[in-house]
Design a protein around this motif. Structure first.
Motif, PDB file in Angstrom:
ATOM      1  N   THR A 216     -90.251  73.690  43.059  1.00 51.32           N
ATOM      2  CA  THR A 216     -90.993  74.091  41.865  1.00 51.32           C
ATOM      3  C   THR A 216     -92.487  73.813  41.994  1.00 51.32           C
ATOM      4  O   THR A 216     -92.926  73.005  42.807  1.00 51.32           O
ATOM      5  CB  THR A 216     -90.470  73.353  40.618  1.00 51.32           C
ATOM      6  N   THR A 316     -93.117  77.751  38.078  1.00 48.54           N
ATOM      7  CA  THR A 316     -92.474  78.631  39.046  1.00 48.54           C
ATOM      8  C   THR A 316     -91.461  77.815  39.863  1.00 48.54           C
ATOM      9  O   THR A 316     -91.677  76.621  40.099  1.00 48.54           O
ATOM     10  CB  THR A 316     -93.489  79.255  40.015  1.00 48.54           C
ATOM     11  N   PRO A 317     -90.333  78.451  40.256  1.00 49.95           N
ATOM     12  CA  PRO A 317     -89.964  79.845  40.033  1.00 49.95           C
ATOM     13  C   PRO A 317     -89.312  80.035  38.657  1.00 49.95           C
ATOM     14  O   PRO A 317     -88.870  79.069  38.040  1.00 49.95           O
ATOM     15  CB  PRO A 317     -88.945  80.107  41.142  1.00 49.95           C
ATOM     16  N   MET A 318     -89.244  81.279  38.195  1.00 53.13           N
ATOM     17  CA  MET A 318     -88.576  81.580  36.927  1.00 53.13           C
ATOM     18  C   MET A 318     -87.088  81.860  37.125  1.00 53.13           C
ATOM     19  O   MET A 318     -86.391  82.185  36.161  1.00 53.13           O
ATOM     20  CB  MET A 318     -89.260  82.754  36.231  1.00 53.13           C
ATOM     21  N   GLN A 319     -86.623  81.756  38.372  1.00 53.07           N
ATOM     22  CA  GLN A 319     -85.192  81.860  38.623  1.00 53.07           C
ATOM     23  C   GLN A 319     -84.858  81.020  39.850  1.00 53.07           C
ATOM     24  O   GLN A 319     -85.668  80.854  40.759  1.00 53.07           O
ATOM     25  CB  GLN A 319     -84.769  83.308  38.857  1.00 53.07           C
ATOM     26  N   HIS A 320     -83.678  80.462  39.827  1.00 44.81           N
ATOM     27  CA  HIS A 320     -83.198  79.689  40.976  1.00 44.81           C
ATOM     28  C   HIS A 320     -81.681  79.757  40.964  1.00 44.81           C
ATOM     29  O   HIS A 320     -81.028  79.325  40.009  1.00 44.81           O
ATOM     30  CB  HIS A 320     -83.650  78.235  40.883  1.00 44.81           C
ATOM     31  N   GLY A 371     -87.827  87.256  38.713  1.00 45.90           N
ATOM     32  CA  GLY A 371     -88.861  86.231  38.635  1.00 45.90           C
ATOM     33  C   GLY A 371     -90.231  86.753  39.025  1.00 45.90           C
ATOM     34  O   GLY A 371     -91.226  86.520  38.326  1.00 45.90           O
ATOM     35  N   ALA A 372     -90.303  87.467  40.133  1.00 43.67           N
ATOM     36  CA  ALA A 372     -91.588  87.982  40.603  1.00 43.67           C
ATOM     37  C   ALA A 372     -92.161  89.004  39.629  1.00 43.67           C
ATOM     38  O   ALA A 372     -93.365  89.009  39.343  1.00 43.67           O
ATOM     39  CB  ALA A 372     -91.420  88.610  41.986  1.00 43.67           C
ATOM     40  N   LEU A 375     -93.308  87.131  36.407  1.00 47.10           N
ATOM     41  CA  LEU A 375     -94.490  86.292  36.633  1.00 47.10           C
ATOM     42  C   LEU A 375     -95.764  87.111  36.765  1.00 47.10           C
ATOM     43  O   LEU A 375     -96.844  86.665  36.357  1.00 47.10           O
ATOM     44  CB  LEU A 375     -94.295  85.433  37.877  1.00 47.10           C
TER      45      LEU A 375
END
Length: 432
Positions: A216, A316-320, A371-372, A375
């Motif tokens: 993160t 970041t990231p907005m997804q994992h 996520g990309a 963002l």
């Protein structure tokens, strides 16, 4: 029977590897696991959503509209959620989502479309005619009202919301294809198993903390002042919002309706509400909003008064793995420019489309790219909020030079259609 789930209809559905039939529990697509000797109440669904603010509720409704199973778990009661006082300028992105859901009747009846807004430099109003410049409007309709409409629509649309989970909620196994959420309600442990978990639980929620810190990064800037706000049952001083930059500081004239107004001034973070009785605050607002506005201010007793700190924050990231973040769980913007709720809505627009494509078409690329894509828009919205905040506020340590630069910038905006157009297209929200 759990009273928070009454009025949910019993149905049967199948998506991917999830089968959710309701035999004894009136919750669409969700049921306790059978054959387990445990005191934990188990549920199974496709998407578990943490947080019943506007982001979580919008996502839940969009997924249900597409026939995808989901459940929402919320730490507070519905009454506490609806008691939150929040902003209410809606971009086209947000109103389009409510239109798409058909949860727009009260917004259309009671909301106020705005063709523009104003910047003030202490002496004059600089009107940004957003409709003429970019062909769009914003709508003034309180975030509390949006939330109420989404909650009220949930039972008839088979959207299950589990209220009052308190501070016990935790997100588990997000690196796997079988994440789950645990929490307690009324002293009983509960668990939701899902294919995906979405954290719409705000800055202090548990979802963001479930992502390993090794992957993160946090970007943040804390502004050295807060907004002292007053809510009063008085007609607004202007039919459009006014953001004012005065030598004494910032002021904002806003509204919730034709009879309820919301005003703000910036104050040091060390200031106390007790130092600002109503009359002093009204006097300061009249000074900062300037001579063109002051005669139109109608004063009244405060219904609510508070000081809110300002910050810019991106995580970041907005997804994992199987966890996605949306709204304030991933980003905070200063309220200048009214981007908070609207940025959450754009997250949900991207994420709902990605999840629907995954469940209905097996499209893994859409989910992987959430996520990309989100963002990229988040950074642009943060940039605009940061720009407008810097333009309209005086920072501690600013001298005559910084003040002169603000005055020059405002004068340039007043006389440049190109600059007004750039501000207008950001204010109404960049395209998805």
């Amino acid at each position: 029977m759990d009273p928070s789930l009454i009025n949910m209809s019993a149905k049967y559905h199948r998506f991917g590897r999830y089968v959710a039939s309701v035999t004894f529990w009136p919750v669409i697509f969700c049921r306790p696991f059978a054959g387990e000797a445990t005191m934990t109440q188990h549920w199974k669904t496709d998407v578990a959503i943490v947080g019943a603010g506007p982001a979580g509720l919008m996502l839940g409704h969009l997924l249900r509209q597409a026939g995808i199973a989901c459940m929402i778990v919320e730490r507070q009661s519905a009454e506490r959620v609806l008691a939150r006082i929040r902003a209410g300028v809606l971009e086209r992105t947000t109103t389009d989502l409510l239109d798409r859901l058909g949860i727009n009747a009260r917004m259309q009846a009671e909301g106020h479309p705005h063709d523009g807004f104003n910047l003030a430099d202490g002496e004059r109003l600089i009107r940004i005619d957003i409709k003429a410049l970019v062909g769009k409007q914003v709508t003034v309709y309180g975030q509390t009202e949006v939330t109420k409409d989404l909650i009220d629509a949930a039972p008839d649309r088979d959207l299950a919301i589990l209220w009052e989970a308190g501070d016990t909620t935790q997100v588990h196994d997000i690196a796997s294809d079988a994440p789950f959420v645990t929490f307690e309600r009324n002293g009983q442990a509960e668990r939701i198993d899902a294919r995906f978990v979405v954290g719409c639980d705000g800055f202090h929620g548990p979802s963001r903390r479930a992502i390993p810190t090794a992957v993160t990064h946090e970007y943040q800037f804390a502004y050295p002042f807060g907004w002292l706000g007053i809510l009063a049952d008085v007609p607004p001083c202007n039919h459009e919002l006014i953001y004012a930059n005065h030598a004494r500081g910032f002021a904002l004239a806003s509204m919730r309706s034709d009879t309820r107004s919301r005003y703000y001034i910036d104050v040091p973070l060390t200031e106390s509400i007790e130092a600002w009785p109503d009359e002093r605050l009204w006097d300061e607002l009249a000074t900062r909003l300037g001579p063109a506005v002051a005669p139109h201010i109608v004063r009244g007793p405060a219904l609510e008064k508070s000081i809110a700190p300002l910050r810019s924050y991106i995580f970041t990231p907005m997804q994992h793995g199987s966890l996605f973040l949306a709204g304030d769980s991933a980003h905070i913007v200063p309220p200048t420019g009214a981007k908070g709720l609207n940025l959450a809505a754009s997250d949900i627009a991207y994420l709902s489309d990605a999840l629907i494509a995954w469940f209905t078409k097996g499209d893994r690329d859409a989910v992987a790219g959430y996520g990309a894509k989100a963002l990229a828009r988040v950074w642009k919205a943060e940039r605009f909020s940061w720009y407008l905040t810097k333009l309209m506020h005086r920072m501690p340590g600013d001298g005559d030079f910084e003040r002169a630069m603000q005055v020059a910038e405002l004068d340039y905006i007043a006389n440049s259609v190109a600059m007004q157009t750039a501000i207008a297209e950001n204010y109404v929200g960049l395209p998805l």
